[in-house]
Design a protein around this motif. Sequence first.
Motif, PDB file in Angstrom:
ATOM      1  N   ASP A   1     -11.992  -3.440   9.068  1.00  0.00           N
ATOM      2  CA  ASP A   1     -11.456  -2.125   8.677  1.00  0.00           C
ATOM      3  C   ASP A   1      -9.926  -2.060   8.673  1.00  0.00           C
ATOM      4  O   ASP A   1      -9.329  -1.307   7.911  1.00  0.00           O
ATOM      5  N   SER A   2      -9.274  -2.902   9.508  1.00  0.00           N
ATOM      6  CA  SER A   2      -7.802  -2.868   9.540  1.00  0.00           C
ATOM      7  C   SER A   2      -7.222  -3.294   8.185  1.00  0.00           C
ATOM      8  O   SER A   2      -6.168  -2.826   7.774  1.00  0.00           O
ATOM      9  N   VAL A   3      -7.941  -4.176   7.495  1.00  0.00           N
ATOM     10  CA  VAL A   3      -7.461  -4.641   6.184  1.00  0.00           C
ATOM     11  C   VAL A   3      -7.483  -3.477   5.197  1.00  0.00           C
ATOM     12  O   VAL A   3      -6.499  -3.215   4.501  1.00  0.00           O
ATOM     13  N   ALA A   4      -8.608  -2.757   5.198  1.00  0.00           N
ATOM     14  CA  ALA A   4      -8.742  -1.621   4.270  1.00  0.00           C
ATOM     15  C   ALA A   4      -7.690  -0.557   4.561  1.00  0.00           C
ATOM     16  O   ALA A   4      -7.088   0.011   3.633  1.00  0.00           O
ATOM     17  N   THR A   5      -7.429  -0.304   5.846  1.00  0.00           N
ATOM     18  CA  THR A   5      -6.422   0.694   6.219  1.00  0.00           C
ATOM     19  C   THR A   5      -5.048   0.286   5.695  1.00  0.00           C
ATOM     20  O   THR A   5      -4.303   1.093   5.128  1.00  0.00           O
ATOM     21  N   MET A   6      -4.728  -0.992   5.879  1.00  0.00           N
ATOM     22  CA  MET A   6      -3.414  -1.492   5.451  1.00  0.00           C
ATOM     23  C   MET A   6      -3.274  -1.402   3.928  1.00  0.00           C
ATOM     24  O   MET A   6      -2.255  -0.945   3.417  1.00  0.00           O
ATOM     25  N   VAL A   7      -4.322  -1.813   3.222  1.00  0.00           N
ATOM     26  CA  VAL A   7      -4.255  -1.815   1.747  1.00  0.00           C
ATOM     27  C   VAL A   7      -4.113  -0.378   1.222  1.00  0.00           C
ATOM     28  O   VAL A   7      -3.350  -0.123   0.294  1.00  0.00           O
ATOM     29  N   ARG A   8      -4.829   0.556   1.859  1.00  0.00           N
ATOM     30  CA  ARG A   8      -4.715   1.962   1.452  1.00  0.00           C
ATOM     31  C   ARG A   8      -3.280   2.469   1.611  1.00  0.00           C
ATOM     32  O   ARG A   8      -2.730   3.125   0.743  1.00  0.00           O
ATOM     33  N   GLU A   9      -2.679   2.118   2.729  1.00  0.00           N
ATOM     34  CA  GLU A   9      -1.302   2.550   2.989  1.00  0.00           C
ATOM     35  C   GLU A   9      -0.337   1.900   1.983  1.00  0.00           C
ATOM     36  O   GLU A   9       0.539   2.558   1.428  1.00  0.00           O
ATOM     37  N   PHE A  10      -0.521   0.601   1.738  1.00  0.00           N
ATOM     38  CA  PHE A  10       0.342  -0.084   0.769  1.00  0.00           C
ATOM     39  C   PHE A  10       0.209   0.544  -0.617  1.00  0.00           C
ATOM     40  O   PHE A  10       1.178   0.669  -1.351  1.00  0.00           O
ATOM     41  N   ASP A  11      -1.014   0.939  -0.943  1.00  0.00           N
ATOM     42  CA  ASP A  11      -1.261   1.526  -2.263  1.00  0.00           C
ATOM     43  C   ASP A  11      -0.448   2.820  -2.446  1.00  0.00           C
ATOM     44  O   ASP A  11       0.159   3.046  -3.490  1.00  0.00           O
ATOM     45  N   LYS A  12      -0.416   3.633  -1.382  1.00  0.00           N
ATOM     46  CA  LYS A  12       0.355   4.890  -1.458  1.00  0.00           C
ATOM     47  C   LYS A  12       1.824   4.576  -1.680  1.00  0.00           C
ATOM     48  O   LYS A  12       2.497   5.180  -2.507  1.00  0.00           O
TER      49      LYS A  12
ATOM     50  N   ILE B   1      -3.328 -16.109  -1.462  1.00  0.00           N
ATOM     51  CA  ILE B   1      -2.987 -15.483  -0.184  1.00  0.00           C
ATOM     52  C   ILE B   1      -2.957 -13.948  -0.244  1.00  0.00           C
ATOM     53  O   ILE B   1      -3.136 -13.277   0.761  1.00  0.00           O
ATOM     54  N   TYR B   2      -2.741 -13.392  -1.455  1.00  0.00           N
ATOM     55  CA  TYR B   2      -2.711 -11.917  -1.579  1.00  0.00           C
ATOM     56  C   TYR B   2      -4.032 -11.355  -2.108  1.00  0.00           C
ATOM     57  O   TYR B   2      -4.077 -10.211  -2.591  1.00  0.00           O
ATOM     58  N   GLU B   3      -5.085 -12.147  -2.025  1.00  0.00           N
ATOM     59  CA  GLU B   3      -6.382 -11.755  -2.599  1.00  0.00           C
ATOM     60  C   GLU B   3      -6.840 -10.346  -2.193  1.00  0.00           C
ATOM     61  O   GLU B   3      -7.411  -9.617  -3.006  1.00  0.00           O
ATOM     62  N   LYS B   4      -6.605  -9.971  -0.954  1.00  0.00           N
ATOM     63  CA  LYS B   4      -7.113  -8.671  -0.470  1.00  0.00           C
ATOM     64  C   LYS B   4      -6.226  -7.500  -0.860  1.00  0.00           C
ATOM     65  O   LYS B   4      -6.618  -6.341  -0.719  1.00  0.00           O
ATOM     66  N   PHE B   5      -5.019  -7.784  -1.304  1.00  0.00           N
ATOM     67  CA  PHE B   5      -4.082  -6.710  -1.644  1.00  0.00           C
ATOM     68  C   PHE B   5      -4.157  -6.443  -3.140  1.00  0.00           C
ATOM     69  O   PHE B   5      -3.358  -6.953  -3.925  1.00  0.00           O
TER      70      PHE B   5
END
Length: 397
Positions: free
Chosen positions: A287-298, A204-208
């Motif tokens: 693109d919303s997935v990439a935006t979210m992952v970028r923010e989580f990464d920070k 379930i967390y594959e994209k993160f």
Amino acid sequence: MKLAERLSTLKPSPTLAVTAKAKAMKAQGIDVVGFGAGEPDFDTPDNIKKAAIKALDEGFTKYTPSGGIEDLKDAIIEKFKKDNSITYERSQIVVTCGAKHAIYALAEAILNPGDEVIIPAPYWVSYPEIVSIAGGKPVIIETREKDTFKVSPEQVKKAITPKTKALVLNSPSNPTGSAYEASELMKIAEVAVEKGVLIISDEIYEKFVYDGFTFASIASLDQKIKDLTVVINGVSKTYSMTGWRIGYAAGPKEIINAITDLQSQSTSNATSIAQKASVEALKGPQDSVATMVREFDKRRKFMVEKLNSMPGVSCYNPKGAFYCFPNLSSHFGKSFNGKKINGSSDMSTYLLEEAKVAVVSGDAFGSDEHIRLSYAISAESIRKGLDRIEAALKNLR
Ligand code: PMP
Ligand code: GLU
């Protein structure tokens, strides 16, 4: 009324409970920072909401086939092909009311009384409970922080008995954020194939994933392990759709068929309009997935660094998911106002009561040395909450 013995040891989900408690405290006007969140703090993307509205407007509001609508099954098949290089047929996919219910239905479908399911600790809170409800026996094997919370093939082999039915793998992991490389999965797969043990692969967390980590599904490694794996996934986390309740399982036809039949006698089907919205989630813009992952990464970077800078705190640098799992055990044995902190549960109570910070206690995940902090909350709340934790730890004597 005497309740069913089957449920006599059942505990409510502690992750959901902490989140609900923090929300209730906030509603009372208490300024609490809630690190319990097991869900992204982003809104569901507009294109997905619009697809649900369109489904409503078009009257797509009736029962659907129990295993899910064909266009969603096809979107899931396409996703597996594109993201994981795995080929499935429609008969190998079932759409469920969330990934949690996919795991529940799977346990009901495969377990006889006393059948064993190997679960590496730290584990997601619901695995052992679901196995127990279905009459199975959770067999917990410990992983170590110094092995980055990963189970070795030798450990798995040792835990297998004639009663072993399945092994649960959750990569990236809730709560540790640890994730397995393809080469590591291959070695575990070899043991599973040799012993004929089913793999329940919760992806379930594959994209993160962060720091350039490449996600691999164990089912993609070869045909033999694919035939022995049920992949669990869903749209809850990736598309910030936790309330829509859409998950899915993919695997051997016989098992998928049993889950589908079980659904036809229990939930009937996952919600019609949420299924239509999930087609858009999987096939629409990503693109919303990439935006979210970028923010989580920070937030992840900030949180790990800050936690590791606190005296007596060490935190593994997570490769995936959206949780930090710091070790606070060097503070155990200390006291505040005469009250001793004996373990993770006392620590989380102390942090909630004295620092107004809600965290999930590690013992809920099978590791009493840790606490779980979600970074699916705003950067500002993270900063405020971590400052409070730091101050609270300094007050322990
Ligand atoms: N697996 C893991 C590891 C999770 O953290 C969650 C979180 N809820 C789930 C499964 C279930 O997700 P859902 O039922 O919302 O699809
Ligand atoms: N899985 C999330 C968590 O671990 C959501 C809560 C739950 O389903 O238990 O917090």
